[in-house]
Design a protein around this motif. Sequence first.
Motif, PDB file in Angstrom:
ATOM      1  N   MET A   1      23.453  13.304  34.826  1.00  0.00           N
ATOM      2  CA  MET A   1      23.740  12.469  33.400  1.00  0.00           C
ATOM      3  C   MET A   1      23.906  13.156  32.104  1.00  0.00           C
ATOM      4  SD  MET A   1      21.416   9.284  34.302  1.00  0.00           S
ATOM      5  CE  MET A   1      19.933   9.896  34.898  1.00  0.00           C
ATOM      6  N   TRP A   2      23.075  14.291  32.137  1.00  0.00           N
ATOM      7  CA  TRP A   2      23.165  15.120  30.693  1.00  0.00           C
ATOM      8  C   TRP A   2      24.382  15.844  30.821  1.00  0.00           C
ATOM      9  CZ3 TRP A   2      23.837  20.329  29.730  1.00  0.00           C
ATOM     10  CH2 TRP A   2      23.712  20.646  28.181  1.00  0.00           C
ATOM     11  N   LEU A   3      24.855  16.335  31.989  1.00  0.00           N
ATOM     12  CA  LEU A   3      26.096  16.949  31.663  1.00  0.00           C
ATOM     13  C   LEU A   3      27.431  15.824  31.466  1.00  0.00           C
ATOM     14  CD1 LEU A   3      25.926  19.485  34.632  1.00  0.00           C
ATOM     15  CD2 LEU A   3      26.402  20.078  32.342  1.00  0.00           C
ATOM     16  N   GLU A   4      27.253  14.729  31.931  1.00  0.00           N
ATOM     17  CA  GLU A   4      28.292  13.716  31.882  1.00  0.00           C
ATOM     18  C   GLU A   4      28.312  13.342  30.303  1.00  0.00           C
ATOM     19  OE1 GLU A   4      27.959  11.309  36.193  1.00  0.00           O
ATOM     20  OE2 GLU A   4      26.832  10.759  34.442  1.00  0.00           O
ATOM     21  N   GLY A   5      27.069  13.497  29.649  1.00  0.00           N
ATOM     22  CA  GLY A   5      27.324  13.101  28.413  1.00  0.00           C
ATOM     23  C   GLY A   5      27.842  14.468  27.494  1.00  0.00           C
ATOM     24  N   ARG A   6      28.066  15.511  28.120  1.00  0.00           N
ATOM     25  CA  ARG A   6      29.027  16.463  27.603  1.00  0.00           C
ATOM     26  C   ARG A   6      30.533  16.505  28.037  1.00  0.00           C
ATOM     27  NH1 ARG A   6      23.834  15.647  26.293  1.00  0.00           N
ATOM     28  NH2 ARG A   6      23.453  16.667  24.479  1.00  0.00           N
ATOM     29  N   TYR A   7      30.759  15.249  28.442  1.00  0.00           N
ATOM     30  CA  TYR A   7      31.979  15.127  28.961  1.00  0.00           C
ATOM     31  C   TYR A   7      32.412  15.906  30.246  1.00  0.00           C
ATOM     32  CZ  TYR A   7      32.553  12.999  24.378  1.00  0.00           C
ATOM     33  OH  TYR A   7      31.902  12.380  23.234  1.00  0.00           O
ATOM     34  N   MET A   8      31.382  16.286  30.892  1.00  0.00           N
ATOM     35  CA  MET A   8      31.794  17.142  32.295  1.00  0.00           C
ATOM     36  C   MET A   8      31.558  15.875  33.089  1.00  0.00           C
ATOM     37  SD  MET A   8      31.762  20.488  31.697  1.00  0.00           S
ATOM     38  CE  MET A   8      32.680  20.006  30.287  1.00  0.00           C
TER      39      MET A   8
END
Length: 532
Positions: free
Chosen positions: A199-206
Motif C-alpha cells: 500500500m505504501w508503494l501504491e501511494g507512490r504511484y507504483m
Amino acid sequence: MTYSFEDWQAGKQPKKGWDCADAIDDGWTKDQLDAFMRATARQWVPAQQKPAGEAAESVSPDPAPSQPAGPSSPAPEPQAWAVEHDRAVERDRVTREARTTQQAQPESATVTQLHTRKTVKADDNWQLELICNEEGKVKPGATKNWALFLENHKDMEGVFAFDAFKLRVMLQLPPPWAPKGASWEPRPIQDRDYSEAVMWLEGRYMTPKASNIAAVIQTVAEHSSFDRLTDYLEGLEWDGKARVKMFANDYLGCVGDNYAPIVSERWLISSVARGLKPGCKVDTMPIIEGPQGLRKSTAIRALYGDEFFTDELSDIGSKDAMMELQGVWGLEVAEMHRFSAAETNSVKKFLTRQTDRFRPPYGRSVIEAPRRVVLNGTINPEGNPYLRDPTGARRFWPLEARKIDIDAIHRDRDQIWAEAVALFKSGARWWVQEEEQQAVETEQEKRTDVDVWVDHIAPMLKTRTSITQLEIFEALGIPKKDADWKHSNRVGRIMKKLGWVSGRDRKDGEDRIVFRNQKPDLLSYADEKLDW
C-alpha cells in the motif's frame, strides 16, 4: 591518455580540445569538476560603451610615469593591462586554494544524468537508477523500481535489514505505517508488513504485486545484513583472567581437578567455534547432572544469554525442529533420563549434524544452513545410569553440579566468552585429546546402563579364552530357532564392551561366530567388568 584531477593539481596541461565531457570519461567527480570550474572560469565583464555621438578616447597602453595627475584632478581609469593583471592574480589565488583544499558541497547540490539530462538532488541520486519508458516516465510495474523505493526513499531508508543469525528479515527502524510517536524496538517482519509495504508503494504511484513483494523485501534486506552472534563474540575484549578451564568447578560446583576442567574447556571453545565457524564439527554434548531445584536450566540460560538460548524444540529430526534451531546458540535438552534407547539414538543422530536442510517460510528453494547451535543436556539421574548405548556414550560429557552460582555466571558471562574466543582464535582444540580420553571414558562408563545379560555372560568368561555366539545363546536360554540379528547385535555389543573380539570359524564345514580374548588375567578382568 587520461587527464586526471591529480594531473591538474600537479600543473599538467590537458590535450588540446579537452573539455568537461572528457573529464567525466576520465573519472572526474562532481566535486572535482566544481573545483576546476571555480578555479579556471573567467568572469564575464561587459564592454563599457560611450554615449552616442561621443568619440572614444584613445588610451595609451603605457602612460609616461613623469606625468602624474594633479592633486585636484580625478583619478585616472585603470589601464587594461592592470585590470587583466589583477584578474590573473585572483585566478591564481583561487586555483591554489582549489588545489590544496576540498571544496564543500553546497546544500543545493544536484546530480544530472548525462544521457537523459535528468537532474535530481544529490541525496536523491538513486532516482537516476529508476527504470523509465521511452517518454522518460517511471515504470510503476518494474520490480527494480519497487526495490529502489523500499531501500532508498527517505521514509524507508534503513527500515529493512537481514538477520543472518536468525535467518529472517528485521524491521530495524519504524516504517511509515508504524503508529506515530510510539516507542520502537527492532522486530521481525510480520505478515501485515508485506501488505503495508504494497500500500505504501501504491501511494507512490507504483503498482506492486502482493505475491512478489516478500521476495523484493528479502532482497532489499539482504543488502543490509548483520550477524548478531558474530557481532557479540567479536566485540568482546578479554581482561586476561582465566575462567574457562575451571568453569564447571567455580560456577557449577563440580569437583575434581582433572575431568571437569577438560570438559569445561572443550565445551566452551566448541560453543565459540559454532558461533564463529558455522557448520564446524561439534558432535559432543555436556550433560549437567543435579537434583531438582539446583537451577541447572537457569545456569545454561545465563551462560548463553536470553537472546541466544532456548529450551523449546519440536520433535528432534523434524523439519520444524531444523527451522527452530535458526537463531539459537545454546539449546537445552532437558530430562535426558526419560529418553528411551530409540530417543537417545535420535538425539545422537541429531547431535552429529553439521548442516540443517529445510525450506523456510515464503521460500521457494530448500536451503542448507550451517549449524550454529550447541546442545546442552540437563538431568536428575538420582544415582541411576542413563547412557543406554555404550557405543554412543562418548558423545556425552557428564558434569555433576553441586552448587550453581547464577549471579557469578551473569557477572562474568562476557569475560568467560571473551576468553573462549581468545582460545579459539589461538588454535585451541574443542574435542577431547588422546591423553584426555581415559579420564573422560571413566566418567562416561559410570553413567552407562549395563545390559542385564552381562550378569549371565560375564561369569562364563572367567576360565575361557574363546566362546561361540551359539554357546552364549544357549546359556541365556534362547533356542537356536528363535535367535535373530537383534540377539546377535545385543550379544556383540556386550562382548565388545567386555573387551572380547569377534571372528568367524569355518572349520568342519560350519560357519560360526566366535569371540576371543587373549587378556592374561581373565578372572580379574571379568570381575572388573562385573563391578559396574
